[in-house]
Design an enzyme around this catalytic site. Structure first.
Site, short mmCIF file in Angstrom:
data_model
loop_
_atom_site.label_atom_id
_atom_site.label_comp_id
_atom_site.label_asym_id
_atom_site.label_seq_id
_atom_site.Cartn_x
_atom_site.Cartn_y
_atom_site.Cartn_z
N GLU A 1 56.02 79.54 -5.96
CA GLU A 1 56.54 79.61 -7.34
C GLU A 1 57.90 80.32 -7.37
OE1 GLU A 1 55.33 78.03 -9.87
OE2 GLU A 1 53.20 77.68 -9.45
N LYS B 1 62.01 83.52 -14.76
CA LYS B 1 60.96 83.00 -15.65
C LYS B 1 61.10 83.57 -17.05
CE LYS B 1 56.39 81.77 -16.69
NZ LYS B 1 55.02 81.51 -16.37
N HIS C 1 47.12 76.28 -4.96
CA HIS C 1 48.07 75.82 -5.98
C HIS C 1 49.52 75.85 -5.46
CE1 HIS C 1 49.88 75.16 -9.89
NE2 HIS C 1 50.62 76.25 -9.73
N HIS D 1 55.21 70.30 -10.24
CA HIS D 1 53.81 70.39 -10.68
C HIS D 1 53.18 69.03 -10.98
CE1 HIS D 1 54.60 74.64 -10.73
NE2 HIS D 1 53.39 74.92 -11.17
N HIS E 1 49.87 68.96 -9.19
CA HIS E 1 48.56 68.90 -9.85
C HIS E 1 47.75 67.71 -9.35
CE1 HIS E 1 49.86 71.58 -13.48
NE2 HIS E 1 49.35 72.28 -12.50
N ASN F 1 57.73 73.43 -14.72
CA ASN F 1 56.76 72.50 -14.12
C ASN F 1 57.37 71.71 -12.97
OD1 ASN F 1 54.78 73.26 -15.95
ND2 ASN F 1 55.57 71.84 -17.49
N GLU G 1 56.72 76.15 -25.10
CA GLU G 1 56.90 74.93 -24.29
C GLU G 1 57.15 73.70 -25.16
OE1 GLU G 1 54.55 74.74 -20.64
OE2 GLU G 1 54.57 72.57 -20.81
N ARG H 1 40.16 86.90 -33.64
CA ARG H 1 41.43 86.19 -33.84
C ARG H 1 42.64 86.92 -33.26
NH1 ARG H 1 39.00 85.31 -38.91
NH2 ARG H 1 38.09 83.24 -38.99
N LYS I 1 50.82 82.34 -21.49
CA LYS I 1 49.85 81.24 -21.42
C LYS I 1 48.50 81.81 -21.01
CE LYS I 1 52.65 77.18 -20.38
NZ LYS I 1 52.98 76.14 -19.37
N ARG J 1 61.02 74.99 -21.47
CA ARG J 1 60.01 75.62 -20.59
C ARG J 1 59.42 74.61 -19.61
NH1 ARG J 1 55.56 80.23 -22.21
NH2 ARG J 1 54.55 80.32 -20.18
N1 GLY Z 1 53.53 78.32 -15.22
C1 GLY Z 1 54.45 77.65 -16.05
C2 GLY Z 1 54.66 78.30 -17.38
O1 GLY Z 1 54.27 79.41 -17.60
O2 GLY Z 1 55.20 77.68 -18.25
#
Ligand code: GLY
Length: 381
Positions: A193, A235, A272, A256, A260, A253, A245, A129, A151, A249
């Protein structure tokens, strides 16, 4: 030899002060990783996770350096590329880590590109955990994007990153010197990016990327070091305000939604960053067609992308229907509707009247934007 001074950025992630961490961007930082880990992420032992390529280039040396400094460390190797970012790879890695008795008194170190960081982070988030982890990104894309913000996760047959968790790292250590060994296509992919960061927040960052495009494409120099810092700062500021998010946040995107969809339609053969580059131009055209984005934005964005040898048109003729259908499966859609991050102008995102961060666009507007994207000449990619 270092070619720029050490610099770090502190990210304080609310609501827990315990989640605050530093992103250190420092040429040669890999060499002083033992001291840095002992100070910032002390542990009984370190599990370093890399793919086979990064293990050969840096992983073995990193583990040997940790051991020479008197730290207990072991290398765990997973498969190369996005194909390895699966539940099966996570399961195999978790078993190996458990067999090696990696528990809460150990630290997981993700050393590599986005796949290693996401996989190592997800293993760390789920093992017992939660085991603390450190990100040591070695690709430009992982340095400016994937390693920042917590993430983690894996892909499934239903889509990318659909199983995962948020786990902020204890530390992110970035050594721009490792970019010397990165193929140019991967440098460009990361640069997309960085363009995104400038497009959504800071037009001067975009200008700097254009001026120093040669350093970015070659993967070395003090100018590239400064550009990485600037991107990380953009960022970090977004992530610190909205770590999970739930709102702002989403601006990360930008590009994206169509990006995507393009990845999906090309069976992920389109890198990407290239997909995001084309997606940003599509979003700029869509914003202009909807009178939300300042006219001329798409053209200026194309010029910056061209300086970085990034595409702004898809590699093949695209059916708008196929793209709209593929975009509809993007997980950023709310209530099943496809939503787009749009710019007000370069350096500033637009916000809809409801105070959110994304716009729902009519299919007509999206079709106009897609029509403005001419297919690239064969072989460009
Ligand atoms: N790659 C987008 C984010 O980390 O929210």
């Amino acid at each position: 030899m270092n070619d720029a001074p050490s610099t770090s950025i502190h990210i304080a992630v609310p609501p827990s002060p315990a989640a605050a961490y530093d992103v250190i961007v420092e040429p040669g930082v890999l060499e002083r990783l033992p001291a840095l880990l002992a100070e910032r992420a002390p542990a009984a032992s370190y599990a370093v996770i890399s793919d086979a390529n990064v293990a050969r280039l840096y992983g073995t040396a990193v583990v040997e350096r940790l051991q020479s400094a008197g730290l207990s460390a072991r290398l765990f190797i997973h498969g190369v590329g996005d194909a390895a970012k699966t539940i099966e790879s996570w399961s195999a890695l978790a078993d190996e880590l458990l067999a090696a008795r990696v528990g809460r008194d150990r630290r997981v170190v993700g050393l590599g590109g986005g796949v290693s960081g996401d996989l190592a982070g997800f293993a760390a988030a789920t093992l017992q955990r939660g085991v603390a982890f450190v990100q040591v990104p070695t690709s430009l894309l992982a340095m400016v994007d994937a390693s920042i913000g917590g993430k983690t996760g894996v892909n499934t047959k239903h889509g990318k990153n659909l199983v995962g968790a948020f786990l902020q790292p204890r530390l992110v250590a970035i050594d721009p010197q490792v970019l010397r060994t990165l193929p140019e296509q991967e440098l460009r992919s990361g640069a997309a990016e960085m363009v995104k960061h400038g497009a959504i927040r800071d037009v001067r960052h975009l200008e700097q990327l254009r001026d120093d495009a040669a350093a970015v494409r070659q993967g070395h120099g003090a100018a590239l070091h400064q550009l990485i810092l600037a991107s990380v700062a953009i960022k970090a500021a977004v992530v610190a305000r909205d770590p999970l998010e739930s709102g702002e946040r989403a601006v990360l995107n930008f590009g994206h939604t169509v990006g995507h969809a393009l990845e999906l339609l090309t069976d992920y053969r389109l890198p990407h960053g290239y997909a995001v580059a084309i997606g940003m131009v599509a979003a700029a055209h869509a914003g202009e067609a909807a009178s939300i984005t300042e006219p001329g934005t798409a053209r200026a964005l194309r010029e910056t992308l061209a300086a970085l040898a990034l595409p702004s048109s898809p590699p093949m003729p695209l059916s708008a229907d196929a793209l709209l259908a593929a975009a509809g499966t993007d997980k950023k859609g709310r209530r099943g509707r496809t939503r787009y991050v749009l710019l007000r102008r370069l350096g500033e995102v637009a916000q809809p009247p409801d105070g959110g961060w994304t716009f729902e666009l009519s299919d007509d507007i999206v079709r106009q934007a897609l029509a403005a994207l001419r297919p690239a000449a064969a072989g460009q990619l």
